[in-house]
Write an enzyme that holds these catalytic residues in place. Structure first.
Site, PDB file in Angstrom:
ATOM      1  N   LYS A  68     -16.662   1.322  -7.562  1.00 56.00           N
ATOM      2  CA  LYS A  68     -15.842   2.533  -7.455  1.00 56.00           C
ATOM      3  C   LYS A  68     -15.260   2.926  -8.811  1.00 56.00           C
ATOM      4  CE  LYS A  68     -14.545   1.935  -2.599  1.00 56.00           C
ATOM      5  NZ  LYS A  68     -13.418   1.703  -1.639  1.00 56.00           N
ATOM      6  N   ASP A  90      -7.051  -7.306  -8.876  1.00 59.38           N
ATOM      7  CA  ASP A  90      -6.782  -7.385  -7.436  1.00 59.38           C
ATOM      8  C   ASP A  90      -5.310  -7.742  -7.279  1.00 59.38           C
ATOM      9  OD1 ASP A  90      -6.566  -7.825  -4.750  1.00 59.38           O
ATOM     10  OD2 ASP A  90      -8.277  -9.206  -4.604  1.00 59.38           O
ATOM     11  N   SER A 173       6.734   4.828  -7.307  1.00 58.47           N
ATOM     12  CA  SER A 173       7.382   4.562  -6.026  1.00 58.47           C
ATOM     13  C   SER A 173       7.093   5.728  -5.084  1.00 58.47           C
ATOM     14  CB  SER A 173       8.883   4.332  -6.230  1.00 58.47           C
ATOM     15  OG  SER A 173       9.507   4.017  -5.007  1.00 58.47           O
ATOM     16  N   TYR A 205       6.511  -0.376   4.345  1.00 54.90           N
ATOM     17  CA  TYR A 205       6.109   0.443   3.197  1.00 54.90           C
ATOM     18  C   TYR A 205       7.342   0.950   2.447  1.00 54.90           C
ATOM     19  CZ  TYR A 205       4.024   4.227   0.470  1.00 54.90           C
ATOM     20  OH  TYR A 205       3.620   5.046  -0.561  1.00 54.90           O
ATOM     21  N   LYS A 209       8.436   0.103  -1.487  1.00 59.41           N
ATOM     22  CA  LYS A 209       8.653   1.108  -2.517  1.00 59.41           C
ATOM     23  C   LYS A 209      10.064   1.027  -3.102  1.00 59.41           C
ATOM     24  CE  LYS A 209       4.662   3.032  -3.026  1.00 59.41           C
ATOM     25  NZ  LYS A 209       3.967   2.947  -4.330  1.00 59.41           N
TER      26      LYS A 209
END
Length: 319
Positions: A68, A90, A173, A205, A209
Site C-alpha cells: 500500500k 507497525d 488527535s 477511541y 485521542k
C-alpha cells in the site's frame, strides 16, 4: 462548560472559518529537512506528505503495509515529481516500533519534523495490539509515544541542526476528546479487562485521542530545553479510510453533513509543523483550520499527563 459554550466550540471546529494558511503559499522551502509521517499511505497522512514533497522535503512514509505504501509513493511521485521513502512501522507492536525507529536512525542522523498522523478508529472492541493493549490506545497513543521517544536522539540532533534550534512533533488527535468522560484515562481499560469491553469502542477511541493530547503536552514540558516543540491537532471531520469500521448509514450521514476532503485535514497539522508563526508554540492545541485554540479540562490535565508519561515509560521497558 455550559451548553452555549459547548455548542460554540462544536460549530467553530466542525464548520470552521476559511483557512488563512495555504500550504503552497505559506510553507517555507523545506530542502534539507528530514520528516517522518506515520500512516502516510492514505488520508490525512498522504495529503501531508504531498504538501511536504512539493516543498522539497525528504519524507519518510511510515506505514505497516509495504504494498500500500509503495502504491501511494508511486502515485505521489506522479503528482509531485518527488519520491517519498518507505519506512515499515507497525504501531500495534512495540518491538516493531523500536525496530522502525532504529532503522530510520541508521539511515538518517537527524529528524526535523515528526507527524504522528496514523491511527485506528472504532475497530471491534475485542481487538488488541500484539502486546495485549486496547487496539486504539495501544496504536494511537502508546505506539506513537514509543516511536517518538525511540527517535528522540535524532529529534534532539535535528533541533541542534535547525537554524531556529527546534525540531517539531505534531500529534494528530480529534474533536472526540471533548466526548471523553472522566476520569480522562480509565487505567483498567488499557489492557484486556471487562471494564474495557464495557466502555465500548467509541469511548475507547475518545480516550485514546485524549491520550494523544496528554502525551503531546507532557512531551512539550519535558523536552522544551532540548528544542523539541510538541503540539496536538484536531484535523477536523475528514473523509478518509479511518471511518471504515462505521456502519454505512453513519458514514453517509457524516460525509454528507460534516466531513471535508482529505486535503483539508492536512492543513492544521502542516501549520503546526512548518509555519514560522508556530515555531515557539509548544504544548498547544490546534484546531481547524490552522488555528490555536485554548486548552480545556478535556485537553489538559498535568496530573493525569504526568501519570500517563510514567505509564508509557513502564510499558516501553524491554521494547
Amino acid at each position: 462548560m455550559g451548553v452555549i459554550q459547548s455548542a460554540r466550540r462544536f460549530i467553530t471546529q466542525t464548520y470552521p472559518p476559511t483557512s488563512k494558511f495555504e500550504p503552497q503559499r505559506d510553507i517555507p522551502d523545506l530542502a534539507g529537512k528530514v520528516i517522518i509521517v506515520t500512516g502516510g499511505n492514505t488520508g490525512i497522512g498522504r495529503e501531508t506528505i504531498k504538501a511536504l514533497l512539493l516543498k522539497n522535503a525528504k519524507v519518510y512514509m511510515a506505514s505497516r503495509s509495504r504494498p500500500k505504501a509503495e502504491a501511494a509513493i508511486n502515485d505521489l511521485k506522479q503528482q509531485t515529481g518527488k519520491e517519498a521513502l518507505f519506512l515499515e512501522l507497525d504501531l500495534a507492536n512495540l518491538d516493531k516500533v523500536r525496530k522502525a525507529a532504529d532503522e530510520f536512525m541508521r539511515k538518517e542522523p537527524v529528524l526535523h519534523i515528526l507527524f504522528n498522523s496514523g491511527g485506528v478508529m472504532f475497530p471491534p472492541v475485542e481487538q488488541l495490539t500484539d502486546d495485549g493493549y486496547d487496539l486504539q490506545f495501544g496504536t494511537n497513543c502508546l505506539g506513537h509515544a514509543h516511536f517518538t521517544l525511540s527517535l528522540m536522539p535524532a529529534l534532539i540532533d535535528g533541533a541542534k541542526a535547525s537554524p531556529d534550534g527546534k525540531a517539531r512533533v505534531v500529534n494528530t488527535s480529534s474533536f472526540v476528546v471533548y466526548y471523553n468522560s472522566q476520569p480522562l484515562i480509565k487505567w483498567n481499560t488499557l489492557r484486556d479487562d471487562p471494564a474495557r469491553t464495557a466502555l465500548g469502542t467509541r469511548s475507547l477511541y475518545a480516550q485514546s485521542k485524549y491520550g494523544v493530547v496528554g502525551f503531546s503536552n507532557e512531551l512539550a514540558r519535558r523536552y522544551a530545553e532540548h528544542g523539541i516543540v510538541s503540539n496536538a491537532a484536531n484535523p477536523g471531520s475528514i473523509r478518509t479510510d479511518l471511518q471504515r469500521h462505521l456502519p454505512s448509514f453513519a458514514r453517509t450521514i457524516i460525509y454528507t453533513l460534516f466531513s471535508k476532503p482529505a486535503p483539508m485535514g492536512a492543513l492544521t497539522q502542516l501549520y503546526a509543523a512548518t509555519s514560522p508563526e508556530t515555531a515557539n508554540a509548544t504544548g498547544k492545541w490546534f484546531v481547524p483550520w490552522a488555528r490555536e485554540w485554548p486548552h480545556s479540562d478535556q485537553t489538559r490535565d498535568p496530573e493525569v499527563e504526568s501519570k500517563l508519561w510514567d505509564w508509557i515509560q513502564e510499558q516501553r521497558k524491554g521494547h
